[in-house]
Write an enzyme that holds these catalytic residues in place. Structure first.
Site, PDB file in Angstrom:
ATOM      1  CD  GLU A  53     -32.689 -16.554  24.317  1.00  0.00           C
ATOM      2  OE1 GLU A  53     -32.834 -17.025  23.347  1.00  0.00           O
ATOM      3  OE2 GLU A  53     -32.255 -16.046  24.452  1.00  0.00           O
ATOM      4  CD  GLU A  64     -26.138 -14.570  35.017  1.00  0.00           C
ATOM      5  OE1 GLU A  64     -27.176 -15.223  34.423  1.00  0.00           O
ATOM      6  OE2 GLU A  64     -25.428 -13.764  34.356  1.00  0.00           O
TER       7      GLU A  64
HETATM    8  N1  THU Z   1     -28.809 -14.019  29.693  1.00  0.00           N
HETATM    9  C1  THU Z   1     -27.886 -14.416  30.840  1.00  0.00           C
HETATM   10  O1  THU Z   1     -28.397 -15.566  30.723  1.00  0.00           O
HETATM   11  N2  THU Z   1     -26.823 -14.034  31.671  1.00  0.00           N
HETATM   12  C2  THU Z   1     -26.501 -12.980  31.389  1.00  0.00           C
HETATM   13  O2  THU Z   1     -26.101 -11.905  32.588  1.00  0.00           O
HETATM   14  C3  THU Z   1     -26.763 -11.911  30.248  1.00  0.00           C
HETATM   15  C4  THU Z   1     -28.302 -12.996  29.098  1.00  0.00           C
HETATM   16  C5  THU Z   1     -29.243 -14.547  28.646  1.00  0.00           C
HETATM   17  C6  THU Z   1     -30.612 -13.812  28.335  1.00  0.00           C
HETATM   18  C7  THU Z   1     -30.778 -14.234  26.762  1.00  0.00           C
HETATM   19  O3  THU Z   1     -31.286 -15.300  26.627  1.00  0.00           O
HETATM   20  C8  THU Z   1     -29.682 -14.248  26.232  1.00  0.00           C
HETATM   21  O4  THU Z   1     -28.303 -14.375  27.038  1.00  0.00           O
HETATM   22  C9  THU Z   1     -29.536 -13.368  25.091  1.00  0.00           C
HETATM   23  O5  THU Z   1     -29.217 -11.749  26.221  1.00  0.00           O
END
Ligand code: THU
Length: 149
Positions: A53, A64
């Protein structure tokens, strides 16, 4: 749907364990939602990723895409046979299988089309039940791909 990872082949259990390990290194100080991804390449290589993030929120990236872009950059002619995903919030326990987001499905679909071979997707919560999809196209029907450009 599988009740636990013990019902899956050893190679997939290993992949899921790699995803769990990768999840520990997620950088998610804003959502507190940690995701780990592990990709099995046909060569035997396993590539992992986790969500990263950023204070400028949209600049961050899902686990992913971190994993598949890393794999694509290191192994440009790769064939991915399977992907394991594990996700959960540090604020509340979650054993419900958590599927990949739409943007990640789109990105994964591009590689599946490119390699002309299906990618099995296994997704889960922090532990517990596992859902298997036989391909990305099963998760994203009617995909938009380069054939339309
Ligand atoms: N996130 C993922 O890493 N993969 C997904 O398929 C859905 C969401 C992450 C993005 C963000 O850092 C956190 O999860 C909350 O949305």
């Amino acid at each position: 749907m599988f009740e636990s990872i013990s019902e899956l082949p050893i190679s997939i259990q290993k992949l899921i364990n790699k995803a769990h390990e990768a999840r520990k290194n997620a950088y998610a100080p804003y959502s507190f939602f940690n995701v780990g991804a592990a990709l099995q390449l046909e060569t035997g290589e396993i590539i992992t990723g986790n969500n990263q993030e950023n204070a400028a929120y949209p600049s961050g990236l899902c686990a992913e895409r971190v994993a598949i872009f890393h794999a694509g950059s290191q192994f440009p002619n790769m064939v991915v046979t399977a992907m394991a995903l594990t996700a959960g919030s540090i604020k509340k326990p979650n054993e419900t299988p958590i599927p990949p987001c739409g943007a990640c499905r789109q990105v994964l679909a591009e590689y599946e089309v490119k390699q002309e071979q299906d990618i099995e997707i296994y997704f889960m919560g922090e532990n517990g039940k596992v859902v298997k999809s036989n391909s990305v196209k099963d998760l994203l029907p009617l995909i938009f791909d380069s054939s339309y450009l």
